[in-house]
Design an enzyme around this catalytic site. Structure first.
Site, PDB file in Angstrom:
ATOM      1  N   ARG A  80       2.059  27.855 -54.950  1.00 51.88           N
ATOM      2  CA  ARG A  80       1.313  28.940 -55.585  1.00 51.88           C
ATOM      3  C   ARG A  80       0.635  28.381 -56.823  1.00 51.88           C
ATOM      4  O   ARG A  80       1.233  27.604 -57.566  1.00 51.88           O
ATOM      5  CB  ARG A  80       2.247  30.083 -56.000  1.00 51.88           C
ATOM      6  CG  ARG A  80       2.741  30.960 -54.859  1.00 51.88           C
ATOM      7  CD  ARG A  80       1.609  31.785 -54.224  1.00 51.88           C
ATOM      8  NE  ARG A  80       2.073  32.604 -53.104  1.00 51.88           N
ATOM      9  CZ  ARG A  80       2.059  32.231 -51.828  1.00 51.88           C
ATOM     10  NH1 ARG A  80       1.618  31.033 -51.484  1.00 51.88           N
ATOM     11  NH2 ARG A  80       2.482  33.048 -50.890  1.00 51.88           N
ATOM     12  N   GLU A 113      -6.994  33.088 -57.249  1.00 54.62           N
ATOM     13  CA  GLU A 113      -7.750  32.986 -55.999  1.00 54.62           C
ATOM     14  C   GLU A 113      -8.505  34.292 -55.722  1.00 54.62           C
ATOM     15  O   GLU A 113      -7.978  35.358 -56.012  1.00 54.62           O
ATOM     16  CB  GLU A 113      -6.776  32.676 -54.853  1.00 54.62           C
ATOM     17  CG  GLU A 113      -6.128  31.326 -55.035  1.00 54.62           C
ATOM     18  CD  GLU A 113      -5.011  31.066 -54.014  1.00 54.62           C
ATOM     19  OE1 GLU A 113      -4.891  31.821 -53.034  1.00 54.62           O
ATOM     20  OE2 GLU A 113      -4.274  30.109 -54.211  1.00 54.62           O
ATOM     21  N   HIS A 128      -6.682  27.605 -49.853  1.00 53.34           N
ATOM     22  CA  HIS A 128      -5.389  28.208 -49.443  1.00 53.34           C
ATOM     23  C   HIS A 128      -5.310  28.325 -47.913  1.00 53.34           C
ATOM     24  O   HIS A 128      -5.206  29.433 -47.363  1.00 53.34           O
ATOM     25  CB  HIS A 128      -5.190  29.577 -50.120  1.00 53.34           C
ATOM     26  CG  HIS A 128      -3.739  30.007 -50.128  1.00 53.34           C
ATOM     27  ND1 HIS A 128      -3.204  30.813 -51.109  1.00 53.34           N
ATOM     28  CD2 HIS A 128      -2.710  29.738 -49.294  1.00 53.34           C
ATOM     29  CE1 HIS A 128      -1.915  31.025 -50.869  1.00 53.34           C
ATOM     30  NE2 HIS A 128      -1.600  30.386 -49.761  1.00 53.34           N
TER      31      HIS A 128
END
Ligand code: GLV
Ligand code: GLV
Length: 315
Positions: free
Chosen positions: A233, A262, A280
């Protein structure tokens, strides 16, 4: 029996699969309105949420659904679910562990090799015609024989370590307590791990317990030839400190699949030729996304049938 589900932010494949399966299972799939809340006329009937890992499920949303029984997260990470609130209401929370271990571990290796060997820069060099014009590009760095450190040694961390083992010089890891039976060296302090490795790979769950663990001090310890890889993360890394270290040459490079905010990626990272960036996508293969969607649906089915879920989040 019929069931009403609120689908939130699911990636295409999962959303399609849920929508296609729903009629034969007697399920009705609803979507949130522009305010992020469920359609008011369906709120009473909705007993389940199917949510992307990137979609926050907060107390306000849960409390708009008086009969909510399960939150089925389409991800291994469930850091955006207000777990305390879900527990206080007796709502089951499930996720999709294990099915993505191989893909995420592969991505950690891919980012490691791509960063050390500067693969995106090499690719760009060829495409821009510079090979013929300017000759060979600057040299990259050897990955074999390096010292690798893992922040986190859960299922994915262990899959990364086994992939590294055939070519790594040394492997060590930092977790709060040593992992029973792990053959790698445990390092009680993260900053000491960073100081003793060439590559630090971040693979811990997100959330309050890990936020900012990779601090300016840790990056400093990793040093001007050190490489940071993050497939966990974004918030685990102090992103401002990372940019500062990369820009001033105090960190050798970074391979990043995740970011603090993000989908926004700071221009300084996009501009840096010391990093390799991915949006991601560590688990984003057809095979794994299908398995994750199936698991998300299986968890819903189990709870609707009054059975224990297949993969509840850990206590
Ligand atoms: C992806 O980041 C996941 O948590 O599955
Ligand atoms: C880490 O995120 C794990 O579940 O292994």
């Amino acid at each position: 029996m019929s069931h009403d589900i609120l689908a939130i932010g699911l990636p295409g494949l999962a959303d399609d699969l849920l929508t296609r399966r729903a009629p034969s299972l007697g399920w009705t799939v609803h979507r949130p309105g522009p305010d992020g809340l469920p359609p008011p006329q369906a709120a009473e009937r909705i007993t389940a949420i199917a949510a992307a890992g990137s979609s926050p499920v907060d107390a306000r949303l849960m409390d708009a659904l008086p009969n909510l029984k399960i939150i089925s997260v389409h991800a291994v990470g469930y850091d955006l679910v207000d777990l305390a609130h879900a527990r206080s209401r007796g709502i089951v929370v499930t996720h999709t562990p294990d099915v993505l271990n191989d893909d995420v571990a592969d991505m950690a290796l891919l980012l490691t090799l791509a960063t050390l060997r500067r693969l995106p820069a090499m690719d760009a060099y060829v495409r821009a015609g510079r090979w013929a014009e300017d000759g060979p590009p600057p040299l990259s760095r050897t990955a074999s024989g390096l010292r690798y450190g893992l922040l986190g040694l859960g299922r994915i961390g262990q899959a990364i370590a086994s992939r590294l083992a055939p070519f790594a010089g040394k492997i060590a890891y930092h977790t709060r307590n040593p992992v029973a039976g792990a053959p790698w060296r445990h390092e009680p302090r993260l900053v000491d791990l960073a100081a003793s490795v060439d590559v630090l790979i971040v693979i811990v769950p997100g959330g309050d317990a890990t936020r900012g663990l990779v601090s300016a001090e840790v990056l400093e310890a990793l040093g001007p030839t050190g490489v940071l890889i993050n497939v966990a993360r974004g918030e685990v890394v102090d992103q401002a400190a990372l940019i500062e270290a990369l820009t001033h040459g105090r960190l050798g490079g970074a391979g990043l699949d995740v970011f603090a905010d993000e989908p926004s990626v700071p221009q300084a990272l996009s501009d840096s030729d010391r990093c390799v960036l991915a949006p991601h996508v560590a688990s984003a293969t057809v095979e794994t996304r299908t398995a994750m969607a199936e698991r998300m649906i299986a968890n819903l089915q189990a709870v609707f049938a009054g059975k224990p879920p297949v993969s509840p989040v850990p206590e």
